[in-house]
Design a protein around this motif. Structure first.
Motif, mmCIF file in Angstrom:
data_model
loop_
_atom_site.group_PDB
_atom_site.id
_atom_site.type_symbol
_atom_site.label_atom_id
_atom_site.label_comp_id
_atom_site.label_asym_id
_atom_site.label_seq_id
_atom_site.Cartn_x
_atom_site.Cartn_y
_atom_site.Cartn_z
ATOM 1 N N UNK A 371 0.782 -1.394 -0.132
ATOM 2 C CA UNK A 371 0.035 0.005 0.151
ATOM 3 C C UNK A 371 0.901 1.276 -0.013
ATOM 4 N N UNK A 372 1.725 1.563 0.823
ATOM 5 C CA UNK A 372 2.485 2.608 0.883
ATOM 6 C C UNK A 372 3.550 2.867 -0.013
ATOM 7 N N UNK A 373 4.077 1.743 -0.974
ATOM 8 C CA UNK A 373 4.812 1.956 -2.031
ATOM 9 C C UNK A 373 4.188 1.676 -3.238
ATOM 10 N N UNK A 374 2.834 1.879 -3.211
ATOM 11 C CA UNK A 374 2.026 1.860 -4.479
ATOM 12 C C UNK A 374 1.911 0.862 -5.297
ATOM 13 N N UNK A 375 2.253 -0.186 -4.694
ATOM 14 C CA UNK A 375 2.338 -1.699 -5.411
ATOM 15 C C UNK A 375 1.056 -2.234 -5.807
ATOM 16 N N UNK A 376 0.172 -2.345 -4.659
ATOM 17 C CA UNK A 376 -1.243 -2.501 -4.671
ATOM 18 C C UNK A 376 -1.976 -1.736 -4.050
ATOM 19 N N UNK A 377 -3.006 -1.054 -4.664
ATOM 20 C CA UNK A 377 -3.832 -0.194 -4.021
ATOM 21 C C UNK A 377 -4.944 -0.724 -2.853
ATOM 22 N N UNK A 378 -4.337 -1.057 -1.814
ATOM 23 C CA UNK A 378 -5.074 -1.946 -0.798
ATOM 24 C C UNK A 378 -6.345 -1.252 -0.356
ATOM 25 N N UNK A 379 -6.113 -0.106 0.001
ATOM 26 C CA UNK A 379 -7.058 0.590 0.841
ATOM 27 C C UNK A 379 -8.098 0.789 -0.196
ATOM 28 N N UNK A 380 -7.995 1.184 -1.717
ATOM 29 C CA UNK A 380 -8.841 1.586 -2.663
ATOM 30 C C UNK A 380 -9.595 0.308 -3.048
ATOM 31 N N UNK A 381 -9.076 -0.740 -2.901
ATOM 32 C CA UNK A 381 -9.721 -2.052 -3.181
ATOM 33 C C UNK A 381 -10.752 -2.538 -2.193
ATOM 34 N N UNK A 382 -10.298 -2.375 -0.874
ATOM 35 C CA UNK A 382 -11.106 -2.278 0.215
ATOM 36 C C UNK A 382 -12.245 -1.702 0.318
ATOM 37 N N UNK A 383 -12.157 -0.271 -0.113
ATOM 38 C CA UNK A 383 -13.589 0.364 -0.118
ATOM 39 C C UNK A 383 -14.290 0.372 -1.369
ATOM 40 N N UNK A 384 -13.694 -0.159 -2.366
ATOM 41 C CA UNK A 384 -14.539 -0.288 -3.656
ATOM 42 C C UNK A 384 -14.962 -1.604 -3.933
ATOM 43 N N UNK A 385 -14.067 -2.652 -3.595
ATOM 44 C CA UNK A 385 -14.468 -4.144 -3.973
ATOM 45 C C UNK A 385 -14.602 -5.144 -2.833
ATOM 46 N N UNK A 386 -14.307 -4.405 -1.401
ATOM 47 C CA UNK A 386 -14.588 -5.435 -0.380
ATOM 48 C C UNK A 386 -12.983 -6.227 -0.012
ATOM 49 N N UNK A 387 -13.115 -6.716 1.141
ATOM 50 C CA UNK A 387 -11.933 -7.189 1.791
ATOM 51 C C UNK A 387 -11.456 -8.407 0.878
ATOM 52 N N UNK A 388 -12.395 -9.468 0.670
ATOM 53 C CA UNK A 388 -11.881 -10.507 -0.129
ATOM 54 C C UNK A 388 -11.041 -10.154 -1.489
ATOM 55 N N UNK A 389 -11.614 -9.227 -1.942
ATOM 56 C CA UNK A 389 -10.878 -8.721 -3.367
ATOM 57 C C UNK A 389 -9.553 -8.022 -3.110
ATOM 58 N N UNK A 390 -9.248 -7.399 -1.960
ATOM 59 C CA UNK A 390 -8.200 -6.984 -1.711
ATOM 60 C C UNK A 390 -7.373 -7.705 -0.972
ATOM 61 N N UNK A 391 -7.672 -8.699 -0.091
ATOM 62 C CA UNK A 391 -6.759 -9.874 -0.051
ATOM 63 C C UNK A 391 -6.082 -10.675 -1.092
ATOM 64 N N UNK A 392 -6.958 -11.107 -2.039
ATOM 65 C CA UNK A 392 -6.697 -11.730 -3.142
ATOM 66 C C UNK A 392 -5.527 -11.015 -3.872
ATOM 67 N N UNK A 393 -5.611 -9.818 -4.267
ATOM 68 C CA UNK A 393 -4.854 -9.076 -4.996
ATOM 69 C C UNK A 393 -3.547 -9.015 -4.372
ATOM 70 N N UNK A 394 -3.521 -8.701 -2.865
ATOM 71 C CA UNK A 394 -2.225 -8.920 -2.051
ATOM 72 C C UNK A 394 -1.447 -10.280 -2.453
ATOM 73 N N UNK A 395 -1.890 -11.352 -2.099
ATOM 74 C CA UNK A 395 -1.535 -12.521 -2.196
ATOM 75 C C UNK A 395 -1.108 -12.674 -3.781
#
Length: 515
Positions: A371-395
């Motif tokens: 998130x802080x290095x702008x590799x994956x927009x975790x916070x935006x994904x969490x707000x727009x698509x929900x936690x499961x989508x953000x988690x899978x994007x990170x992994x």
């Protein structure tokens, strides 16, 4: 040895209560959710202080027991040896206690704290980032495992030392309620436990099903639908049903060992190929924050700021752990024969905490780094698509992302299967008429409760009511708090009485020798 018979009153009352609660959720999930949410808000708002005080007292009491004179008391006779090796014992404690919750919250809980931090911090500031992953380590640390550990002690003592013939919550209260443990009060206590446990499992399924579904849809490039979710639950049913049928040594033990090896492999992979320096540095800082602010975090109610942070997180978590605690007590009591009070406490409170901290250190800090290095927009994904989508994007963003995601999903799948089959084992144990220390509940009985859990899950998944069941689990934790207090008082009374008896016997022997 004959198979244990069921206690028809507890069995049928528990089953009817579970159906009676599930049907309104299935028929009118929105209205039921609204009612349950009001009750939950009342409990966490008016009695949040109770959860905070009780959990701190539990933690202090366990510290006193572990390092005091009672720590050497063995669950069993002097000749009894542990049934399971210490690594297997630790694996069973860890995997049954945390379920898929750790795989869900590990990569993402920090983000909620980053967006809406405690103590009036500015959202998404450096200070909020410092605290973002410290709070999850607090929520899944010593206090959480103290709540889990406490009921195991009176249950194990009743089963292995007092040689009581049933493994029930009510039996562990016998030191206080006496003969009423066999009457209506005892039945009520056991049924409350069963309903609360089904709610707790619903919470795990409510977290796990969308996460696994999202991961499967990503891997296979298909849309995540209700059909996909139901197929996942059916696969869980097959896995934990088989494990429950095989029993503790052949089923749950093997699943727990496999899961622990997978967890350690996954952790090692991320440490080597992930942002290693950041993971270690951020973890070190989080440990310092937790240790330095443990008392403040333990008693934080935000009565002036009214942000709702402690009610929505800390108090909610403590209530969730309390709802699950009697189940853990039943399961841990069964597998703790031959171990001392000190060993059981340290295995859960230290071993369990370190396992959870490892997950948050690796998964949480990797996600924060992205998130802080702008590799994956975790916070935006969490707000727009929900936690499961953000988690899978990170992994998926990790090196060898597809392989890593597959291991992550298998790990989460087995984690939940282990929790659910341990739950079915506990339900069958409580609903059995007699269960001697060397016995397990009847196979058909264990398998029956596995089917009940999956049927409730699929029905509520179809009706959109799993989130309501999560709320129910926290609501049912309120009376469980008082049951845990009864169990604790009963346990302390027992060990003091037995110590006096041992002292008197030793005096008699000494007097005979002198005489």
């Amino acid at each position: 040895m004959k198979q244990p018979k069921i206690d028809k009153v507890i069995f049928w009352t528990g089953l009817i209560m579970i159906c009676a609660i599930s049907l309104p959720i299935l028929i009118s999930p929105e209205k039921t959710t609204e009612i349950f949410s009001m009750i939950l808000g009342f409990i966490t708002g008016r009695f949040g202080w109770l959860y905070l005080w009780v959990t701190v007292i539990f933690f202090g009491l366990l510290s006193w027991l572990a390092f005091g004179k009672y720590g050497t008391i063995k669950f069993g006779t002097a000749e009894d040896q542990p049934e399971f090796s210490f690594p297997s014992y630790l694996a069973m404690l860890f995997t049954s206690g945390i379920g898929i919750g750790l795989m869900y919250w590990g990569p993402i809980e920090w983000a909620y704290n980053y967006i809406a931090p405690p103590f009036g911090m500015e959202p998404q500031s450096v200070e909020a980032g410092d605290w973002a992953n410290a709070y999850p380590m607090f929520h899944w640390g010593f206090t959480a495992w103290a709540i889990y550990c406490l009921p195991a002690l009176p249950l194990a003592y009743a089963l292995h030392v007092r040689k009581q013939s049933t493994l029930r919550i009510s039996n562990a209260c016998r030191g206080v309620i006496g003969k009423y443990a066999d009457g209506l009060l005892g039945k009520v206590i056991d049924v409350i436990f069963m309903v609360g446990l089904v709610g707790g499992v619903g919470t795990s399924l409510g977290l796990g099903t969308p996460l696994i579904g999202q991961g499967v849809s990503h891997l296979l490039n298909i849309e995540r639908t209700l059909t996909v979710d139901i197929i996942i639950v059916l696969c869980w049913t097959a896995l934990f049903g088989t494990s429950v049928f095989l029993g503790l040594k052949k089923g749950i033990k093997r699943l727990s060992n496999v899961n622990t090896y997978l967890f350690l492999t996954l952790s090692l992979f991320v440490i080597i190929f992930g942002p290693t320096v950041f993971i270690i540095s951020a973890f070190t800082e989080s440990v310092g924050i937790v240790l330095q602010n443990f008392v403040r975090m333990s008693f934080y109610t935000d009565s002036i700021g009214q942000s709702g942070f402690p009610q929505g997180w800390t108090i909610f978590y403590w209530a969730w752990w309390v709802a699950y605690a009697p189940f853990m007590g039943v399961f841990v009591a069964k597998i703790s024969k031959g171990r001392t009070i000190r060993q059981v406490i340290l295995a859960q409170c230290i071993g369990g905490t370190l396992g959870c901290w490892l997950a948050f250190a690796i998964l949480g800090n990797t996600s924060l780094y992205f998130e802080i290095n702008k590799i994956v927009p975790v916070v935006n994904l969490l707000n727009e698509s929900g936690a499961p989508a953000a988690i899978i994007a990170v992994i998926s963003t990790l090196p060898l992302g597809t392989i890593f995601l597959l291991i992550f999903l298998v790990l989460g799948f087995i984690f939940l299967a282990t929790t659910i089959d341990s739950s079915a084992f506990a339900l069958a144990s409580v609903a059995s008429k007699e269960l001697h220390p060397d016995q397990e509940p009847a196979r058909w009985h264990r398998f029956f409760w596995a089917l009940v859990l999956s049927t409730v899950a699929i029905s509520l998944l179809y009706g959109g009511g799993l989130s309501t069941l999560q709320t129910l689990s926290v609501i049912t934790s309120f009376p469980v708090v008082f049951i845990l207090i009864l169990m604790t008082v009963s346990f302390i009374k027992w060990i003091k009485e037995d110590e006096i008896n041992r002292t008197d016997k030793q005096k008699e022997k000494l007097e005979k020798k002198v005489g």
